[in-house]
Design a protein around this motif. Structure first.
Motif, PDB file in Angstrom:
ATOM      1  N   VAL A  83       0.770  -1.011   0.026  1.00  0.00           N
ATOM      2  CA  VAL A  83      -0.268   0.397   0.338  1.00  0.00           C
ATOM      3  C   VAL A  83       1.228   1.568  -0.319  1.00  0.00           C
ATOM      4  O   VAL A  83       0.429   1.722  -0.970  1.00  0.00           O
ATOM      5  N   LEU A  84       1.941   1.028   0.585  1.00  0.00           N
ATOM      6  CA  LEU A  84       2.763   2.539   0.771  1.00  0.00           C
ATOM      7  C   LEU A  84       3.949   2.977  -0.193  1.00  0.00           C
ATOM      8  O   LEU A  84       4.101   3.899  -0.194  1.00  0.00           O
ATOM      9  N   LYS A  85       4.102   1.417  -1.236  1.00  0.00           N
ATOM     10  CA  LYS A  85       4.282   2.037  -2.262  1.00  0.00           C
ATOM     11  C   LYS A  85       3.624   3.022  -3.041  1.00  0.00           C
ATOM     12  O   LYS A  85       4.180   3.814  -3.744  1.00  0.00           O
ATOM     13  N   VAL A  86       2.396   2.133  -3.008  1.00  0.00           N
ATOM     14  CA  VAL A  86       1.193   3.361  -4.355  1.00  0.00           C
ATOM     15  C   VAL A  86       1.361   4.911  -2.969  1.00  0.00           C
ATOM     16  O   VAL A  86       1.301   5.586  -4.287  1.00  0.00           O
ATOM     17  N   VAL A  87       1.344   4.982  -2.298  1.00  0.00           N
ATOM     18  CA  VAL A  87       1.975   6.319  -1.474  1.00  0.00           C
ATOM     19  C   VAL A  87       2.332   7.094  -2.255  1.00  0.00           C
ATOM     20  O   VAL A  87       2.926   8.269  -2.237  1.00  0.00           O
ATOM     21  N   LEU A  88       3.411   6.507  -1.842  1.00  0.00           N
ATOM     22  CA  LEU A  88       5.350   6.534  -2.304  1.00  0.00           C
ATOM     23  C   LEU A  88       4.884   7.522  -3.997  1.00  0.00           C
ATOM     24  O   LEU A  88       5.602   8.694  -4.366  1.00  0.00           O
ATOM     25  N   LEU A  89       4.753   6.412  -4.718  1.00  0.00           N
ATOM     26  CA  LEU A  89       4.286   6.876  -5.653  1.00  0.00           C
ATOM     27  C   LEU A  89       3.366   7.989  -6.121  1.00  0.00           C
ATOM     28  O   LEU A  89       4.221   9.431  -6.801  1.00  0.00           O
ATOM     29  N   THR A  90       2.561   7.967  -5.826  1.00  0.00           N
ATOM     30  CA  THR A  90       1.400   9.014  -6.227  1.00  0.00           C
ATOM     31  C   THR A  90       1.917  10.333  -5.468  1.00  0.00           C
ATOM     32  O   THR A  90       1.486  11.446  -5.673  1.00  0.00           O
ATOM     33  N   SER A  91       1.734  10.201  -3.912  1.00  0.00           N
ATOM     34  CA  SER A  91       2.312  10.735  -3.253  1.00  0.00           C
ATOM     35  C   SER A  91       3.717  11.794  -2.017  1.00  0.00           C
ATOM     36  O   SER A  91       3.969  12.645  -1.287  1.00  0.00           O
ATOM     37  N   GLY A  92       4.560  11.046  -2.475  1.00  0.00           N
ATOM     38  CA  GLY A  92       5.832  11.321  -2.649  1.00  0.00           C
ATOM     39  C   GLY A  92       6.093  11.072  -0.980  1.00  0.00           C
ATOM     40  O   GLY A  92       5.455  10.396  -0.009  1.00  0.00           O
TER      41      GLY A  92
END
Lengths: 106, 106, 106, 106, 106, 106
Positions: free
Chosen positions: A81-90
């Protein structure tokens, strides 16, 4: 089940003093988590992603804790989940959420 | 596959003029969507929830469109994502994302 | 140098368990701070402004601390960044960041 | 000079109908851009980073346009700002701002 | 009355296809606007301030329009709301909301 | 009166070291709270809604505390503000602000 949102003195007071609001929140909560196409587990992972993306430490910790305790969601799933946060939100919300996840799964 | 993020003239220029940055974005993109515990479909639903929760019309439309075209994600699945947005993030981002979803699936 | 972002147990685990993601973050970090037209110092001041404007206490403290320790950025420079935060983003994030700056430079 | 913020009918009305507020905004604007340690050019780059990080299309376009027209800030400088946005705040605001920058410098 | 939130095809579909969710939203809406200590007019002004502070153009326009049409809220009242947005949240959301207010009251 | 915003060492330093900025903030503060159509009490309730909606714990606590101490704003009034936060901005900022309100009024 799915009741973690009602914990805490805050909501206790709402229940006692504003019954209509409390009932509406319960009904909304029931209607939301009762997905027609997605199961509760998937919706929970989405809620973790939203809380983490918003940089909301309190909500992120509550969502990850209840995901782990209530549904057995694993550290690996939270990390995906947090990988998606990294890509979308930094990096800023990613780093904050990563620390919280490490504390919950420690 | 999973390449929708690179469309558009913006990224074309990055590719031509700043190869290191472009390669880093490609590598990050590959590492992110390559979940160890969650499949791409679940990660995509999380990305929709994050974009919608942030009230980002452009990203919400791109994520829902590519979810539909690339993965066959249905209107019902997107609606179950948006319910989580409603509960966590309120009517303002929910209404905005609902309109976008209706346009994409019209 | 420019490595402050990797501190912390969170990123340590990523390095051990998800090498592809870690390498992608390192590559992105290198490509970002390697400005073609702006020097690292100017980019760092921009990162402080972004963290402060978002009201992200953790990121604001990390950025100001590393700016001071790594680059010798002064209190006066940080205050000129925070003025831009005040004008664009208001008293709420300005006050929060001002307190953090005072603690770092105390 | 540094007056771009006052353009538009909105601020015209404030000037006519609420002189105290208008004078306060002018005074704040003057005090903010009058950096003691940073020059106006650097502060302007910070303002671009903040607008882009917040995903605010209108403010991003205004800031990049006035940076270009008023200060001769180049596309390469703006791209180095947007790299910081990418790292701290993710692909969603980065992509949005990149499109705006391409339009302004086209 | 207080029904503006249900307009639009988005919510029509929810009514037809997900009755439980629709009923929960109606119940929440009723419980929220039915203040015990504040009247509806004051709550409406708060909703305008929140939408404007978040930089959400769509919600800001809807809230200001329904405030004007449903409750006779004046331009001067909206401007006093937007002053609070300026102080707490800065020039970027203030300018955006000021333009919207001018269009609605033109 | 209406001076709560100036408390704290942060603003003390601004007063001593950057008189122009300090005077501009004082002038803006005076112009903002001096509503032409709304009284200070209503503007204060709007400021609470904005702080809570943004999930800014520090600003929410400061606004609720000064509302209570300076203006005698009651728990019931704050709860009616937070209902609007719940509807527009969701359970995450609502829960956070509810806890803060309970602490202030305990």
């Amino acid at each position: 089940m799915k009741e973690e949102v009602f914990y805490g003195k805050g909501m206790e007071r709402v229940k006692e003093e504003d019954g209509d609001l409390y009932q509406a929140i319960v009904a909304l909560n029931d209607a939301v988590w009762n997905g027609k196409a997605l199961d509760y587990r998937t919706q929970k992972l989405i809620a973790i992603g939203i809380a983490a993306s918003n940089g909301d430490s309190r909500a992120t910790e509550k969502q990850i804790s209840s995901a782990k305790n209530e549904l057995g969601i694993t550290r690996e799933e939270v990390e995906d989940v947090l990988k998606v946060v990294l890509l979308t939100s930094g990096m800023q919300p990613f780093n904050k959420a990563l620390q919280i996840a490490n504390k919950v799964f420690e």
